[in-house]
Motif scaffolding. Sequence first.
Motif, PDB file in Angstrom:
ATOM      1  N   TRP A  15      53.500   1.271  27.877  1.00  0.00           N
ATOM      2  CA  TRP A  15      53.925   1.988  26.685  1.00  0.00           C
ATOM      3  C   TRP A  15      55.317   1.579  26.250  1.00  0.00           C
ATOM      4  O   TRP A  15      56.190   1.376  27.081  1.00  0.00           O
ATOM      5  CB  TRP A  15      53.924   3.499  26.923  1.00  0.00           C
ATOM      6  N   GLU A  16      55.494   1.483  24.952  1.00  0.00           N
ATOM      7  CA  GLU A  16      56.808   1.175  24.403  1.00  0.00           C
ATOM      8  C   GLU A  16      57.816   2.200  24.920  1.00  0.00           C
ATOM      9  O   GLU A  16      57.495   3.367  25.070  1.00  0.00           O
ATOM     10  CB  GLU A  16      56.751   1.225  22.873  1.00  0.00           C
ATOM     11  N   ASP A  17      59.021   1.737  25.221  1.00  0.00           N
ATOM     12  CA  ASP A  17      60.105   2.615  25.675  1.00  0.00           C
ATOM     13  C   ASP A  17      59.849   3.213  27.049  1.00  0.00           C
ATOM     14  O   ASP A  17      60.692   3.913  27.585  1.00  0.00           O
ATOM     15  CB  ASP A  17      60.360   3.765  24.684  1.00  0.00           C
ATOM     16  N   ASP A  18      58.672   2.962  27.578  1.00  0.00           N
ATOM     17  CA  ASP A  18      58.417   3.409  28.926  1.00  0.00           C
ATOM     18  C   ASP A  18      59.181   2.478  29.840  1.00  0.00           C
ATOM     19  O   ASP A  18      59.216   1.271  29.638  1.00  0.00           O
ATOM     20  CB  ASP A  18      56.915   3.300  29.213  1.00  0.00           C
ATOM     21  N   ASP A  19      59.812   3.025  30.847  1.00  0.00           N
ATOM     22  CA  ASP A  19      60.532   2.189  31.778  1.00  0.00           C
ATOM     23  C   ASP A  19      59.503   1.458  32.628  1.00  0.00           C
ATOM     24  O   ASP A  19      59.239   1.827  33.767  1.00  0.00           O
ATOM     25  CB  ASP A  19      61.449   3.058  32.640  1.00  0.00           C
ATOM     26  N   SER A  20      58.956   0.417  32.025  1.00  0.00           N
ATOM     27  CA  SER A  20      57.810  -0.239  32.663  1.00  0.00           C
ATOM     28  C   SER A  20      58.168  -0.793  34.034  1.00  0.00           C
ATOM     29  O   SER A  20      59.110  -1.542  34.193  1.00  0.00           O
ATOM     30  CB  SER A  20      57.310  -1.375  31.787  1.00  0.00           C
ATOM     31  N   LEU A  21      57.380  -0.395  35.005  1.00  0.00           N
ATOM     32  CA  LEU A  21      57.659  -0.834  36.359  1.00  0.00           C
ATOM     33  C   LEU A  21      56.680  -1.898  36.822  1.00  0.00           C
ATOM     34  O   LEU A  21      56.593  -2.186  37.992  1.00  0.00           O
ATOM     35  CB  LEU A  21      57.617   0.376  37.302  1.00  0.00           C
ATOM     36  N   VAL A  22      55.955  -2.448  35.864  1.00  0.00           N
ATOM     37  CA  VAL A  22      54.978  -3.446  36.263  1.00  0.00           C
ATOM     38  C   VAL A  22      55.110  -4.731  35.450  1.00  0.00           C
ATOM     39  O   VAL A  22      55.591  -4.737  34.328  1.00  0.00           O
ATOM     40  CB  VAL A  22      53.537  -2.922  36.092  1.00  0.00           C
ATOM     41  N   VAL A  23      54.712  -5.801  36.069  1.00  0.00           N
ATOM     42  CA  VAL A  23      54.460  -7.040  35.362  1.00  0.00           C
ATOM     43  C   VAL A  23      53.026  -7.419  35.719  1.00  0.00           C
ATOM     44  O   VAL A  23      52.450  -6.861  36.639  1.00  0.00           O
ATOM     45  CB  VAL A  23      55.434  -8.156  35.776  1.00  0.00           C
ATOM     46  N   ALA A  24      52.453  -8.343  34.970  1.00  0.00           N
ATOM     47  CA  ALA A  24      51.049  -8.649  35.212  1.00  0.00           C
ATOM     48  C   ALA A  24      50.688 -10.041  34.733  1.00  0.00           C
ATOM     49  O   ALA A  24      51.407 -10.640  33.931  1.00  0.00           O
ATOM     50  CB  ALA A  24      50.166  -7.621  34.522  1.00  0.00           C
ATOM     51  N   ASN A  25      49.583 -10.517  35.230  1.00  0.00           N
ATOM     52  CA  ASN A  25      49.005 -11.772  34.809  1.00  0.00           C
ATOM     53  C   ASN A  25      47.655 -11.481  34.185  1.00  0.00           C
ATOM     54  O   ASN A  25      46.894 -10.689  34.734  1.00  0.00           O
ATOM     55  CB  ASN A  25      48.796 -12.671  36.032  1.00  0.00           C
ATOM     56  N   VAL A  26      47.351 -12.108  33.081  1.00  0.00           N
ATOM     57  CA  VAL A  26      46.052 -11.899  32.469  1.00  0.00           C
ATOM     58  C   VAL A  26      45.028 -12.806  33.148  1.00  0.00           C
ATOM     59  O   VAL A  26      45.251 -14.010  33.276  1.00  0.00           O
ATOM     60  CB  VAL A  26      46.078 -12.217  30.964  1.00  0.00           C
ATOM     61  N   ILE A  27      43.952 -12.222  33.605  1.00  0.00           N
ATOM     62  CA  ILE A  27      42.886 -13.018  34.214  1.00  0.00           C
ATOM     63  C   ILE A  27      41.804 -13.290  33.182  1.00  0.00           C
ATOM     64  O   ILE A  27      41.320 -14.396  33.040  1.00  0.00           O
ATOM     65  CB  ILE A  27      42.280 -12.262  35.417  1.00  0.00           C
ATOM     66  N   GLU A  28      41.474 -12.231  32.444  1.00  0.00           N
ATOM     67  CA  GLU A  28      40.406 -12.370  31.456  1.00  0.00           C
ATOM     68  C   GLU A  28      40.672 -11.407  30.317  1.00  0.00           C
ATOM     69  O   GLU A  28      41.174 -10.300  30.532  1.00  0.00           O
ATOM     70  CB  GLU A  28      39.066 -12.043  32.129  1.00  0.00           C
ATOM     71  N   GLY A  29      40.338 -11.808  29.099  1.00  0.00           N
ATOM     72  CA  GLY A  29      40.517 -10.921  27.956  1.00  0.00           C
ATOM     73  C   GLY A  29      41.774 -11.249  27.168  1.00  0.00           C
ATOM     74  O   GLY A  29      42.495 -12.191  27.477  1.00  0.00           O
ATOM     75  N   VAL A  30      42.033 -10.441  26.157  1.00  0.00           N
ATOM     76  CA  VAL A  30      43.180 -10.647  25.277  1.00  0.00           C
ATOM     77  C   VAL A  30      43.922  -9.332  25.104  1.00  0.00           C
ATOM     78  O   VAL A  30      43.303  -8.279  24.943  1.00  0.00           O
ATOM     79  CB  VAL A  30      42.729 -11.164  23.884  1.00  0.00           C
ATOM     80  N   LEU A  31      45.246  -9.394  25.157  1.00  0.00           N
ATOM     81  CA  LEU A  31      46.058  -8.185  24.959  1.00  0.00           C
ATOM     82  C   LEU A  31      47.122  -8.444  23.915  1.00  0.00           C
ATOM     83  O   LEU A  31      47.523  -9.578  23.688  1.00  0.00           O
ATOM     84  CB  LEU A  31      46.714  -7.764  26.274  1.00  0.00           C
ATOM     85  N   LYS A  32      47.575  -7.374  23.263  1.00  0.00           N
ATOM     86  CA  LYS A  32      48.635  -7.513  22.272  1.00  0.00           C
ATOM     87  C   LYS A  32      49.897  -6.827  22.746  1.00  0.00           C
ATOM     88  O   LYS A  32      49.837  -5.798  23.415  1.00  0.00           O
ATOM     89  CB  LYS A  32      48.188  -6.904  20.932  1.00  0.00           C
ATOM     90  N   MET A  33      51.040  -7.397  22.384  1.00  0.00           N
ATOM     91  CA  MET A  33      52.328  -6.739  22.574  1.00  0.00           C
ATOM     92  C   MET A  33      52.800  -6.259  21.206  1.00  0.00           C
ATOM     93  O   MET A  33      52.799  -7.044  20.253  1.00  0.00           O
ATOM     94  CB  MET A  33      53.349  -7.727  23.116  1.00  0.00           C
ATOM     95  N   THR A  34      53.190  -5.009  21.100  1.00  0.00           N
ATOM     96  CA  THR A  34      53.585  -4.495  19.791  1.00  0.00           C
ATOM     97  C   THR A  34      54.880  -3.690  19.869  1.00  0.00           C
ATOM     98  O   THR A  34      55.216  -3.133  20.902  1.00  0.00           O
ATOM     99  CB  THR A  34      52.518  -3.561  19.204  1.00  0.00           C
ATOM    100  N   THR A  35      55.590  -3.675  18.740  1.00  0.00           N
ATOM    101  CA  THR A  35      56.684  -2.721  18.582  1.00  0.00           C
ATOM    102  C   THR A  35      56.412  -1.924  17.316  1.00  0.00           C
ATOM    103  O   THR A  35      55.766  -2.407  16.394  1.00  0.00           O
ATOM    104  CB  THR A  35      58.052  -3.413  18.465  1.00  0.00           C
ATOM    105  N   SER A  36      56.927  -0.701  17.283  1.00  0.00           N
ATOM    106  CA  SER A  36      56.669   0.175  16.142  1.00  0.00           C
ATOM    107  C   SER A  36      57.956   0.817  15.657  1.00  0.00           C
ATOM    108  O   SER A  36      58.908   0.974  16.413  1.00  0.00           O
ATOM    109  CB  SER A  36      55.692   1.282  16.538  1.00  0.00           C
ATOM    110  N   THR A  37      57.962   1.156  14.381  1.00  0.00           N
ATOM    111  CA  THR A  37      59.060   1.974  13.869  1.00  0.00           C
ATOM    112  C   THR A  37      58.660   3.433  14.020  1.00  0.00           C
ATOM    113  O   THR A  37      57.499   3.758  14.268  1.00  0.00           O
ATOM    114  CB  THR A  37      59.302   1.693  12.378  1.00  0.00           C
ATOM    115  N   GLU A  38      59.656   4.313  13.843  1.00  0.00           N
ATOM    116  CA  GLU A  38      59.396   5.744  13.977  1.00  0.00           C
ATOM    117  C   GLU A  38      58.302   6.200  13.016  1.00  0.00           C
ATOM    118  O   GLU A  38      57.485   7.062  13.340  1.00  0.00           O
ATOM    119  CB  GLU A  38      60.673   6.543  13.691  1.00  0.00           C
ATOM    120  N   ASP A  39      58.294   5.611  11.825  1.00  0.00           N
ATOM    121  CA  ASP A  39      57.330   6.068  10.822  1.00  0.00           C
ATOM    122  C   ASP A  39      55.988   5.337  10.915  1.00  0.00           C
ATOM    123  O   ASP A  39      55.203   5.375   9.969  1.00  0.00           O
ATOM    124  CB  ASP A  39      57.929   5.938   9.421  1.00  0.00           C
ATOM    125  N   GLY A  40      55.758   4.675  12.041  1.00  0.00           N
ATOM    126  CA  GLY A  40      54.399   4.223  12.300  1.00  0.00           C
ATOM    127  C   GLY A  40      54.058   2.796  11.902  1.00  0.00           C
ATOM    128  O   GLY A  40      52.950   2.347  12.156  1.00  0.00           O
TER     129      GLY A  40
END
Lengths: 203, 203
Positions: A15-40
């Motif tokens: 989650w955005e702004d979550d103090d992410s404690l993980v890193v990862a490697n993609v094995i299969e599939g597709v993921l997106k990285m996103t940022t958002s403004t307050e108004d969506g």
Amino acid sequence: MGRRRNVAAGEPLIWEDDDSLVVANVIEGVLKMTTSTEDGREQIVGVAYPSDFIGRPFGQTSRASVVALTDARVCVFARNDFDRFAREHPELEHKLLERTLAELDRTRSWMMLLGRKTASEKIATFLLDMSERFGETGCATTLTPARRFALPFSRQQVADLLGLTIETVSRQFTRLKADGVIGLPSRREVEVLDRRALVVLAG
Amino acid sequence: MGRRRNVAAGEPLIWEDDDSLVVANVIEGVLKMTTSTEDGREQIVGVAYPSDFIGRPFGQTSRASVVALTDARVCVFARNDFDRFAREHPELEHKLLERTLAELDRTRSWMMLLGRKTASEKIATFLLDMSERFGETGCATTLTPARRFALPFSRQQVADLLGLTIETVSRQFTRLKADGVIGLPSRREVEVLDRRALVVLAG
DNA sequence: CGGAGGATTGAAGGCTATCAAAGTCCGTGG
DNA sequence: CCACGGACTTTGATAGCCTTCAATCCTCCG
């Protein structure tokens, strides 16, 4: 050391702004990285395909959400463990550095697209990008761009990737189809009929 | 091993599409990284300040020009030498990795700006960014944003950074001045009069 | 069959680009 | 010292691209 994990399409991994404690490697599939403004408003700032790296080692939080676009399998590491392990294995760090530099290159060329290209140039560039991404690696080292492929993105996600609205994306697709440049066998599928034209349109 | 070099304002250090054989460290001054379309549109994809790294180690060419914005001093390395040296010094590679990751973070948040922000949001974000960049590191670890500073950018360069035209940039500056949010002591100088307002406008 | 989410299509408006001209700053040279 | 020239900036008028708002249409499933 890493832990396998399945992520269903639409499910978040970080989650955005979550103090992410993980890193990862993609094995299969597709993921997106996103940022958002307050108004969506949302902007996709990166897309991770198999073998790509996700997350932010060493310190700061990355201020981006990661969500699966398709059902995906990833290999998750606790960040602390990963950081320590990486510092002890220069080969791993080197690999990571090469990937990060390549990702930075891609991101920078995407900045050009976002800041200076028109809607039709953005769409053409995007389609060529996808076509190459899903291309076959022929017998030689050269890779043949795919003539037909399935997008891992909805129209809204294409819009979020290109800095456009969903309506503009839809209209551009329709126009390219009408002009015989592409075919649209189904919602998620694209067929490149006139690659030359796409290259010209990409600007 | 490195070679000192002075670069005058406006002078290029690396040409786009040139098979750049150098990497460099900025000692003093500010430089821009840019990419261009055939028809002359330009986008600034990165800005290098003192202690920042320039160029693309390990393989591919970076497909970006580097030009000095102010008179600058850099320390230049032949890329081959640098690559070899780096592989033999994990500490250096780690440092480089950390910087590259940080740069990637900055670049991604800039993508949000380019893709989803309005002209006035872009300008406000830019001014806050500059203000923090030129802030004083107080006695504590916290850094106080600068209230007044000199831009290393011309109006055209601000436009190339934000994905706008020079006219739009000028109008936005004028409006902020008229609204009492900023002062413009000279062409290159900015004074932040109402930081709160800027933060709100930045979106 | 019917509903829901996603996609397409249409009409209108706004934001930013474009085109054009005037203004400002600064270095040079008379 | 002041006039002049050029680059950069500001300002104005207009146009156009893309967004916004709204309605309709698909397509997939229960």
